[in-house]
Scaffold this motif. Structure first.
Motif, short mmCIF file in Angstrom:
data_model
loop_
_atom_site.label_atom_id
_atom_site.label_comp_id
_atom_site.label_asym_id
_atom_site.label_seq_id
_atom_site.Cartn_x
_atom_site.Cartn_y
_atom_site.Cartn_z
N GLN A 122 -6.32 -6.55 1.07
CA GLN A 122 -4.92 -6.32 1.43
C GLN A 122 -4.63 -4.82 1.48
O GLN A 122 -5.03 -4.08 0.60
CB GLN A 122 -4.02 -7.02 0.41
CG GLN A 122 -2.61 -7.17 0.81
CD GLN A 122 -1.87 -8.13 -0.12
OE1 GLN A 122 -2.47 -8.80 -0.95
NE2 GLN A 122 -0.58 -8.16 0.02
N THR A 123 -3.92 -4.38 2.53
CA THR A 123 -3.61 -2.96 2.66
C THR A 123 -2.14 -2.64 2.40
O THR A 123 -1.79 -1.48 2.22
CB THR A 123 -3.97 -2.45 4.07
OG1 THR A 123 -3.23 -3.20 5.03
CG2 THR A 123 -5.47 -2.59 4.32
N SER A 124 -1.29 -3.66 2.42
CA SER A 124 0.13 -3.45 2.15
C SER A 124 0.77 -4.77 1.74
O SER A 124 0.20 -5.84 1.93
CB SER A 124 0.84 -2.88 3.39
OG SER A 124 0.80 -3.81 4.44
N VAL A 125 1.98 -4.65 1.17
CA VAL A 125 2.74 -5.83 0.75
C VAL A 125 4.13 -5.74 1.37
O VAL A 125 4.79 -4.70 1.25
CB VAL A 125 2.87 -5.91 -0.79
CG1 VAL A 125 3.70 -7.10 -1.21
CG2 VAL A 125 1.50 -5.93 -1.44
N ARG A 126 4.54 -6.81 2.04
CA ARG A 126 5.87 -6.86 2.64
C ARG A 126 6.80 -7.60 1.67
O ARG A 126 6.51 -8.71 1.26
CB ARG A 126 5.85 -7.58 3.97
CG ARG A 126 7.22 -7.67 4.63
CD ARG A 126 7.17 -8.43 5.95
NE ARG A 126 6.18 -7.87 6.84
CZ ARG A 126 6.42 -6.90 7.73
NH1 ARG A 126 7.64 -6.41 7.83
NH2 ARG A 126 5.48 -6.45 8.51
N ARG B 90 -3.70 -0.57 -1.22
CA ARG B 90 -5.06 -0.81 -0.73
C ARG B 90 -5.93 -1.41 -1.83
O ARG B 90 -5.95 -0.92 -2.95
CB ARG B 90 -5.67 0.47 -0.21
CG ARG B 90 -4.88 1.06 0.94
CD ARG B 90 -5.70 2.05 1.73
NE ARG B 90 -4.92 2.61 2.80
CZ ARG B 90 -4.74 2.03 3.97
NH1 ARG B 90 -5.29 0.87 4.20
NH2 ARG B 90 -4.00 2.60 4.90
N GLY B 91 -6.67 -2.47 -1.46
CA GLY B 91 -7.57 -3.11 -2.41
C GLY B 91 -6.80 -3.93 -3.45
O GLY B 91 -5.63 -4.20 -3.31
N VAL B 92 -7.51 -4.32 -4.50
CA VAL B 92 -6.88 -5.10 -5.57
C VAL B 92 -6.09 -4.15 -6.46
O VAL B 92 -6.65 -3.23 -7.06
CB VAL B 92 -7.94 -5.85 -6.41
CG1 VAL B 92 -7.28 -6.62 -7.53
CG2 VAL B 92 -8.74 -6.78 -5.52
N THR B 93 -4.79 -4.33 -6.49
CA THR B 93 -3.93 -3.46 -7.29
C THR B 93 -2.87 -4.29 -8.01
O THR B 93 -2.59 -5.43 -7.64
CB THR B 93 -3.21 -2.42 -6.42
OG1 THR B 93 -2.41 -3.11 -5.45
CG2 THR B 93 -4.16 -1.50 -5.71
N HIS C 157 3.67 0.51 -7.31
CA HIS C 157 2.23 0.38 -7.51
C HIS C 157 1.96 0.92 -8.91
O HIS C 157 2.17 2.11 -9.18
CB HIS C 157 1.49 1.19 -6.45
CG HIS C 157 0.01 1.09 -6.53
ND1 HIS C 157 -0.74 1.81 -7.41
CD2 HIS C 157 -0.86 0.31 -5.83
CE1 HIS C 157 -2.01 1.52 -7.24
NE2 HIS C 157 -2.10 0.59 -6.29
N VAL C 158 1.52 0.05 -9.83
CA VAL C 158 1.41 0.42 -11.24
C VAL C 158 0.43 1.57 -11.45
O VAL C 158 0.70 2.48 -12.24
CB VAL C 158 1.03 -0.81 -12.10
CG1 VAL C 158 0.81 -0.42 -13.54
CG2 VAL C 158 2.11 -1.88 -11.99
N GLY C 159 -0.67 1.61 -10.74
CA GLY C 159 -1.69 2.65 -10.96
C GLY C 159 -1.27 4.03 -10.48
O GLY C 159 -1.51 5.03 -11.15
#
Length: 106
Positions: free
Chosen positions: A22-26, A51-54, A74-76
């Motif tokens: 997955q590259t983005s979240v809508r 991007r990736g598992v986040t 994005h937590v990271g």
């Protein structure tokens, strides 16, 4: 359907993860009582790059004036995006809301 009763202002948060490719979240925000999102009224949407598992944290916040703020982080990396929804933009009229509720009850 069991409905919970909340007082305003209110804030609800939820953490979740993305999939590997997955590259983005809508994030889409709807108003309505129907079980399918597409049968409800779209109030707004935004995209958060991930991007990736986040791990992501989503938040719904309704203030004392009825303004809904929906945000995601994005937590990271701390990358954020958000949308504010007021009572004036894209909202259904009282008549339209009553019709949607009656249709949902059927």
């Amino acid at each position: 359907m069991l409905k919970e009763i909340y007082s305003v202002p209110i804030r609800k948060e939820k953490c979740f993860s993305t999939h590997e490719n997955q590259t983005s979240v809508r994030f889409t925000v709807f108003e309505g009582e129907r079980s399918k999102a597409t049968d409800n009224n779209l109030l707004g949407e935004f995209i958060l790059e991930a991007r990736g598992v986040t791990n992501l944290k989503g938040c719904f916040d309704i203030d004392e004036n009825g303004v809904m703020n929906v945000s995601a982080e994005h937590v990271g990396t701390g990358l954020k995006n958000k949308i504010s929804i007021t009572n004036y933009k894209g909202r259904l009229s009282e008549k339209e809301m009553e019709k949607m509720v009656k249709d949902a009850e059927k």
